[in-house]
Design a protein around this motif. Structure first.
Motif, mmCIF file in Angstrom:
data_model
loop_
_atom_site.group_PDB
_atom_site.id
_atom_site.type_symbol
_atom_site.label_atom_id
_atom_site.label_comp_id
_atom_site.label_asym_id
_atom_site.label_seq_id
_atom_site.Cartn_x
_atom_site.Cartn_y
_atom_site.Cartn_z
ATOM 1 N N SER A 131 0.938 -1.374 0.012
ATOM 2 C CA SER A 131 0.012 0.086 0.037
ATOM 3 C C SER A 131 0.803 1.243 -0.038
ATOM 4 O O SER A 131 0.431 2.213 0.594
ATOM 5 C CB SER A 131 -1.044 0.023 1.202
ATOM 6 N N LEU A 132 1.986 1.252 -0.685
ATOM 7 C CA LEU A 132 2.817 2.488 -0.816
ATOM 8 C C LEU A 132 1.972 3.383 -1.787
ATOM 9 O O LEU A 132 1.344 2.786 -2.895
ATOM 10 C CB LEU A 132 4.198 2.037 -1.321
ATOM 11 N N TYR A 133 2.258 4.517 -1.822
ATOM 12 C CA TYR A 133 1.869 5.700 -2.624
ATOM 13 C C TYR A 133 2.560 7.091 -2.711
ATOM 14 O O TYR A 133 3.458 6.894 -1.648
ATOM 15 C CB TYR A 133 0.167 6.046 -2.394
ATOM 16 N N THR A 134 2.687 7.484 -3.840
ATOM 17 C CA THR A 134 3.596 8.736 -3.898
ATOM 18 C C THR A 134 2.867 9.791 -4.412
ATOM 19 O O THR A 134 1.795 9.776 -5.028
ATOM 20 C CB THR A 134 4.707 8.282 -4.760
ATOM 21 N N ASP A 135 3.502 11.188 -4.625
ATOM 22 C CA ASP A 135 2.910 12.296 -5.158
ATOM 23 C C ASP A 135 3.266 12.320 -6.583
ATOM 24 O O ASP A 135 2.580 13.198 -7.306
ATOM 25 C CB ASP A 135 3.660 13.366 -4.319
ATOM 26 N N ALA A 136 4.453 11.779 -6.954
ATOM 27 C CA ALA A 136 4.802 12.066 -8.428
ATOM 28 C C ALA A 136 4.468 10.937 -9.332
ATOM 29 O O ALA A 136 4.179 9.862 -9.135
ATOM 30 C CB ALA A 136 6.237 12.131 -8.699
ATOM 31 N N ILE A 137 4.249 11.337 -10.757
ATOM 32 C CA ILE A 137 3.618 10.467 -11.765
ATOM 33 C C ILE A 137 4.874 10.176 -12.680
ATOM 34 O O ILE A 137 4.450 9.258 -13.509
ATOM 35 C CB ILE A 137 2.296 11.160 -12.062
ATOM 36 N N HIS B 274 8.951 9.711 -13.844
ATOM 37 C CA HIS B 274 10.247 9.220 -13.307
ATOM 38 C C HIS B 274 11.095 10.083 -12.518
ATOM 39 O O HIS B 274 11.277 9.736 -11.251
ATOM 40 C CB HIS B 274 11.112 8.452 -14.514
ATOM 41 N N ASP B 275 11.590 11.015 -13.206
ATOM 42 C CA ASP B 275 12.642 12.049 -12.326
ATOM 43 C C ASP B 275 11.994 12.537 -11.220
ATOM 44 O O ASP B 275 12.888 12.257 -10.206
ATOM 45 C CB ASP B 275 13.219 13.144 -13.464
ATOM 46 N N PRO B 276 11.217 13.044 -11.269
ATOM 47 C CA PRO B 276 10.507 13.759 -9.909
ATOM 48 C C PRO B 276 10.238 12.718 -8.631
ATOM 49 O O PRO B 276 10.427 12.631 -7.564
ATOM 50 C CB PRO B 276 9.264 14.518 -10.346
ATOM 51 N N ALA B 277 9.817 11.386 -9.346
ATOM 52 C CA ALA B 277 9.426 10.392 -8.315
ATOM 53 C C ALA B 277 10.759 9.728 -7.822
ATOM 54 O O ALA B 277 10.644 9.496 -6.653
ATOM 55 C CB ALA B 277 8.548 9.168 -9.236
ATOM 56 N N ILE B 278 11.562 9.546 -8.803
ATOM 57 C CA ILE B 278 12.919 8.969 -7.942
ATOM 58 C C ILE B 278 13.738 9.697 -6.926
ATOM 59 O O ILE B 278 14.033 9.682 -5.855
ATOM 60 C CB ILE B 278 13.813 8.572 -9.104
ATOM 61 N N THR B 279 13.564 11.255 -7.528
ATOM 62 C CA THR B 279 13.957 12.325 -6.475
ATOM 63 C C THR B 279 13.269 12.247 -5.356
ATOM 64 O O THR B 279 13.854 12.520 -4.162
ATOM 65 C CB THR B 279 14.048 13.822 -7.455
ATOM 66 N N PHE B 280 12.158 12.179 -5.192
ATOM 67 C CA PHE B 280 11.128 12.160 -4.011
ATOM 68 C C PHE B 280 11.710 11.188 -3.383
ATOM 69 O O PHE B 280 11.604 11.326 -1.992
ATOM 70 C CB PHE B 280 9.548 12.029 -4.681
ATOM 71 N N PHE B 281 11.801 9.922 -3.896
ATOM 72 C CA PHE B 281 11.990 8.886 -2.934
ATOM 73 C C PHE B 281 13.536 8.990 -2.269
ATOM 74 O O PHE B 281 13.500 8.729 -1.093
ATOM 75 C CB PHE B 281 11.964 7.528 -3.485
ATOM 76 N N GLN B 282 14.425 9.608 -3.137
ATOM 77 C CA GLN B 282 15.903 9.755 -2.701
ATOM 78 C C GLN B 282 16.123 10.904 -1.631
ATOM 79 O O GLN B 282 16.892 10.761 -0.813
ATOM 80 C CB GLN B 282 16.608 9.733 -3.854
ATOM 81 N N THR B 283 15.133 11.778 -1.689
ATOM 82 C CA THR B 283 15.527 13.233 -0.939
ATOM 83 C C THR B 283 14.390 13.549 -0.436
ATOM 84 O O THR B 283 14.568 14.641 0.508
ATOM 85 C CB THR B 283 16.093 14.271 -2.052
ATOM 86 N N GLY B 284 13.161 13.191 -0.508
ATOM 87 C CA GLY B 284 11.898 13.853 -0.018
ATOM 88 C C GLY B 284 11.329 14.905 -0.421
ATOM 89 O O GLY B 284 10.320 15.709 0.011
ATOM 90 N N SER B 285 11.859 15.328 -1.786
ATOM 91 C CA SER B 285 11.249 16.352 -2.389
ATOM 92 C C SER B 285 11.374 15.882 -3.945
ATOM 93 O O SER B 285 12.237 15.470 -4.288
ATOM 94 C CB SER B 285 12.114 17.667 -2.005
ATOM 95 N N GLN B 286 10.028 16.371 -4.752
ATOM 96 C CA GLN B 286 10.363 16.237 -6.101
ATOM 97 C C GLN B 286 11.210 17.213 -6.879
ATOM 98 O O GLN B 286 11.593 16.725 -8.268
ATOM 99 C CB GLN B 286 8.998 16.338 -6.674
ATOM 100 N N LEU B 287 11.769 18.121 -6.315
ATOM 101 C CA LEU B 287 12.547 19.103 -7.035
ATOM 102 C C LEU B 287 13.994 18.751 -6.537
ATOM 103 O O LEU B 287 14.433 18.489 -5.234
ATOM 104 C CB LEU B 287 12.146 20.524 -6.438
#
Length: 507
Positions: free
Chosen positions: A174-180, A182-195
């Protein structure tokens, strides 16, 4: 000096601190803090008590602790007794399909090619690739599932080796994320921010908890060679605004595992040691009038590089591993730089008490030809992934090592592009997907969270990316709300202003 300059000095204490001599009160305050830090450090070890940044400041000039170092003392990391001493994060770049791996949905077999109901989609946004389609036909998985282990957990036939260790895994569906994308989604996982620009997850661990091995970096990244897919950038293991000694160091296969580490031609170890000593003196002269923490970081990095000249060749050499180990990890484990070889190397690094090891494996982005593509990916990763869990367990390391497996999002239940009975593709799906964790402090042999019959929406126990990050830090003994760093007037943290620990999965 005019009136305006007087006003500037009066209201800018930082200016006065840099441009006036140390008065008696500041001298006594700073030296008392320094002596206290020395006393505590001698009892507990500076790295473990304060984190690497504070330890470095205390060891190099304990009488003049920076504000950041004093704050590190007040944080007194770890905040509570950790369950995990180290982490290995297996990042499957591209987004593995949960429908072909762990999230079994047998009812879909009766709905082949039918349109995804609007009541399921609920108006959720689509990528530009799916939005242009005239229909969203349901694509059941062509692969079979079976129950495995004492936990009777459903696992796809694509992962026979993972199925054998399923009783050691906590599978979160039941994981979910804010980004749809790749780049913002990976960045979100790795840094806590999409930017881009924030510190990576491993850098936060390095900053907060320091190192247990002074001869190897606290945070090491490994990228599978000859893998194609969405690009990976060094900023994914970068330090962002944290001091530079906390950035991840990429180990590569080949002659030079770490770039610029070997001595130049005609240079020997004694020459390098002498050069570093003089360079340290120059850096200390530069640092004396300005107190720039980046100068301390630079000195620490040069010293680490010198020590790594001996430690890296040793840890990279797997020639003394018995044949049984290579057989367990699979034939690719003898080929340096492959995913299997990196899993074996990760085990060696964890044995050396490297705090955070991250493996990146590209190629999970199957918009078309998914059945063949995901079979190939599983064949390249399944055996080595399970072997790493098994190897850590039999060496007694799984009890205090956290293993994480997963990508940046999941895949859609509907087919992107042409759908046939044996061929289809899946688009990005951020609303629900599967990851797993194993080892230190995590309940083994459980599945957590549920999705609907379409694996499209979460129906029970949602886990956000920030919740995952908070839980990982908790297992390492860090309160995600207290592990902060002040930058440009604001205190930042990995989980931003969100996140909660998923206590239901913890032992």
């Amino acid at each position: 000096m005019n009136h305006h300059e007087d006003e500037f000095r009066l209201h800018t204490p930082e200016f006065n601190k840099l441009n006036t001599k140390l008065d008696r009160r500041h001298f006594l305050t700073k030296t008392s803090l320094g002596m206290g830090a020395l006393a505590l450090g001698s009892l507990f070890g500076a790295n473990k008590l304060f984190g690497a940044g504070a330890a470095g400041a205390a060891s190099q000039n304990p009488g003049e602790l920076s504000e950041d170092s004093q704050e590190a003392i007040l944080r007194a990391l770890p905040h509570f007794a950790p369950k995990a001493k180290r982490v290995v994060y297996l990042f499957m770049s591209g987004g593995p399909s949960q429908l072909e791996t762990f999230d079994y949905k047998p009812k879909l077999n009766e709905m082949f090619a039918k349109q995804l109901p609007d009541s399921v989609r609920k108006g959720q946004r689509l990528t530009g690739m799916s939005a242009s389609q005239s229909s969203l036909p349901i694509a059941p998985s062509v692969y079979k599932f079976a129950k495995h282990g004492q936990s009777q957990t459903w696992v796809s036939e694509l992962m026979p080796y993972t199925a054998k260790v399923v009783d050691d895994l906590c599978i979160i569906k039941s994981l979910y994320t804010d980004a749809i994308n790749h780049d913002p989604a990976i960045t979100f996982f790795q840094t806590g921010s999409q930017l881009p620009g924030r510190p990576s997850i491993g850098s936060w661990v390095s900053y907060g908890l320091g190192s247990d091995n002074e001869n190897l970096p606290t945070f090491i990244s490994l990228v599978s060679k000859n893998a194609s897919g969405q690009p990976l950038y060094a900023r994914l293991w970068g330090n962002g605004f944290l001091p530079t000694e906390h950035q991840g160091v990429q180990f590569r296969s080949g002659k030079d595992p770490v770039l610029f580490l070997n001595n130049p031609e005609g240079y020997d170890g004694a020459d390098r040691r002498e050069m570093l000593q003089y360079l340290k003196q120059l850096n200390e002269l530069q640092n004396a009038p300005i107190g720039d923490p980046e100068v301390d970081a630079r000195i620490a990095q040069y010293e680490m590089a010198y020590r790594m000249q001996t430690s890296v060749p040793e840890v990279m050499d797997t020639s003394d591993e018995p044949d049984s180990v290579f057989e367990m990890y699979g034939p690719d484990s003898r080929d340096a730089g492959t995913y299997a070889a990196n899993c074996l190397l990760a085990r060696k690094l964890l044995e050396k008490d490297v705090k955070f090891v991250q493996l990146y494996h590209q190629g999970w982005d199957q918009h078309g030809g998914l059945p063949g593509g995901i079979r190939h990916q599983c064949k390249n990763t399944d055996q080595a992934t399970a072997a790493l869990v098994q190897d850590l367990k039999q060496r007694g390391l799984l009890d205090d090592t956290l293993v994480i497996w997963g990508g940046e999002f999941g895949r859609t239940v509907y087919s992107q592009g042409q759908l046939t009975e044996d061929n289809y593709g899946r688009d990005h799906h951020p609303r629900c997907f599967t990851m797993w964790m194993a080892g230190a402090g995590v309940k083994p042999g459980i599945s957590y969270g549920e999705t609907d019959d379409f694996s499209y929406n979460i129906t029970q126990n949602p886990v956000h990316v920030h919740d995952f990050q908070a839980t990982m830090l908790h297992l390492l003994g860090a309160d995600h709300e207290r592990l902060t760093y002040k930058f440009q007037g604001r205190r930042f943290r990995l989980t931003d202003v969100h996140g909660k620990v998923v206590k239901d999965i913890l032992t």
